[in-house]
Each structure stands twice: as C-alpha cells, then as structure tokens.
Motif scaffolding. Structure first.
Motif: not given
Length: 319
Positions: A160, A162, A206, A223, A226, A230, A232, A262-263
């Motif tokens: 992940e 951030k 992003s 998607t 970002f 957040e 992801v 994922t978010r």
C-alpha cells in the motif's frame, strides 16, 4: 505520455543496465549463482546507469506527456532479456518474508526517501521532478519459491501507498503535474519509466486512475484519481491454471493472475491478467508468475508519500 515508434529498431549494443551485475538469459540458474540484490544502503553506480532524462519532460494527468526520447530509450533498454529467476539464499528469502525491504533508486530520483521501520518507507520528491522509479531491493515474489507450480497453493503479493501531499495539483499542466503510480516489475526495468509503461510492468496511476500493463500506448481507464490523505493498494494473486499441462514439453509454468486494487482497505476493482490484456501491449512476459517480481513506485513532480509492505500496517487485510 508520448509513445515510442513501433517501427523496427536497428539492433544495437546492450544498453547500460541499472544493476551492478546481471544473470544472462542463457545462464543456468542455481543457488550458487544468485542474483545481485541491492542491499538498500548503496546507490547504483553512475557508470551502470543510462543518461538522465531531459529536464523538460513530465507526465501529466490525461493529456500530459513524457519525453519521446525517454520512451525510445526505454524501448531500446527493454531489448535486454529478463533476468532468470534463481533460488534465493535462506537469509534473502527470510528477509523478504518478514518485509525487511529497502528502497532502491537511480540518480533520476530527486528527493528524500528512507525506511522508517521494517517494510515501511517515507519519502518526498522535489517539485517538477521528472519521471523516476523506486523498487524494492529484494523481490516480493520469488518464482522458484513462491510459484503455485512449486507450492501447489495460490500466492498473493500486495502493498500500500498513502498519498501525503502534492505540491502541484494534477491537471495544472505538463510541467506542473505531480503524482505516483503503484505497481510491480520484473528486472531489468528502466528506472526513468513508471511501472506499467514497459514490458514486465504493471501500474495504476494517481493522477488519472488509469492502469497500465506492459503498455506504452495509453493504458485503460480504471478508477478515479487518488486524493491527498488516501491509502491505495495493489495486489496480484497467482494460481495454478484450471487445466494443467499433461507433459513436461507443454509445461511453461505460467500462472493465472488476478490483479486487484484497494482504496482505504476495500477492494474496488480487479481484473484477470489474461482476459483483459491492454490493446497493443503485446506479450505478458514477466507477469505470469514465472519470473521474480519487485514492488515498484513511479514518481513525477512534487509528491509526499508513505509505503507499507508490512501486512500488520495494511488497511486491507487478506481473508
């Protein structure tokens, strides 16, 4: 991003590699000849690096471009065969399993980046920085050890990021855009290109939410952009094909691969690597579980970010 010309290139000498040593494609891989993993404390030698990209080029949201020279240089670089997977030493494999991973970058990276704890990094890039890539020093997937063909079980890799801050909002213009991509690569990969833009790479961006799979030709809408603050994540689950080869001659050890994004800890999108191949992307070489894979981050412009490979710190938790 600007796309390289698809016309046939005249064969050239092997371009300079990003690593200090390599394993030729025709070398028999074994434990006595392990790959030269980075220890995370050394920068790559300038003599081993391609020339830096032109200062004028940046990626931007939707309509932005990376320099055409960068794309062409990467196209030539990717004529180098992938490094063969090898059996890692016990120390290397154990370090990777406990997420003791360190960032590796080239001189194209402009900013600060450090490991703040095991499997966690914090960094920032300078305003108007050009495209660059940061990878893990060890693979997060070792084909010899982790392949479902070896273990008879599926294998998931994931991490992940951030987004802490952007010092130029996406969409402000080609020279003002900032953002990152989260992805995976096989090696060698050009360190002045984001994951997913070249062969053996996958990435989600992003600034526009597009996904790229071995694709220098525009990617696919996937998607939303970002948001600052957040978190992801991107993962791949490798599994055995439903129909296994019946003879050794037909066995290619290529896995089925399910990619998910994922978010805030929730899976909000996924696709099958083989069913949704990006148009014009060509081969899926390097992404089918038969090569080692490294976690990778593409960066452009001024970005503040944190990275987490340690599952204890993930917002998403495996079922």
């Amino acid at each position: 991003m600007i796309m390289p010309d698809k016309t046939q290139n005249t064969p050239r000498e092997r371009p300079p590699g990003y690593q200090t040593c390599s394993l030729p494609r025709d070398t028999v891989a074994n434990e006595s000849e392990p790959p030269c993993y980075h220890n995370g404390a050394e920068f790559m030698r300038d003599a081993d690096l391609p020339l830096p990209p032109p200062e004028m080029g940046y990626l931007s949201s939707s309509s932005g471009n990376a320099p055409s020279d960068d794309a062409e240089r990467a196209h030539i670089f990717c004529e180098v065969p992938l490094y063969l997977p090898t059996k890692p030493s016990g120390v290397v494999y154990s370090s990777a399993q406990v997420h003791d991973l360190h960032p590796v970058w080239s001189r194209d990276f402009q900013g600060d980046l450090k490991a703040i704890s095991r499997g966690r990094w914090k960094g920032s890039t300078r305003d108007r920085s050009g495209d660059c890539l940061v990878s893990t020093n060890y693979p997060v997937y070792f084909s010899v050890e982790d392949s479902p063909f070896a273990t008879k079980n599926s294998r998931t890799i994931y991490f992940e990021i951030k987004l802490l801050g952007l010092r130029a909002e996406p969409g402000a213009g080609a020279t003002d855009s900032s953002g990152f991509s989260i992805g995976f690569i096989a090696q060698p990969y050009p360190y002045w290109r984001s994951p997913g833009w070249e062969r053996e790479g996958i990435g989600v961006f992003s600034d526009d939410g597009c996904r790229f799979v071995n694709d220098s030709w525009g990617g696919k809408k996937f998607t939303e952009a970002f948001g600052i603050g957040e978190t992801v994540g991107l993962g791949i689950t490798f599994r055995l094909p439903l129909s296994l080869p019946t003879t050794l001659e037909n066995r290619n050890n290529k896995c089925e691969a399910d990619i998910f994004f994922t978010r805030a800890g929730d899976i909000i999108g996924a696709w099958d690597l083989h069913e949704e191949v990006d148009e014009d992307s060509g081969s899926l070489e390097g992404l089918e579980g038969d090569f080692d894979l490294y976690g990778a981050i593409g960066l452009f412009g001024g970005v503040d970010f944190e990275v987490c490979f340690d599952r204890v710190g993930w917002l998403w938790q495996p079922p």
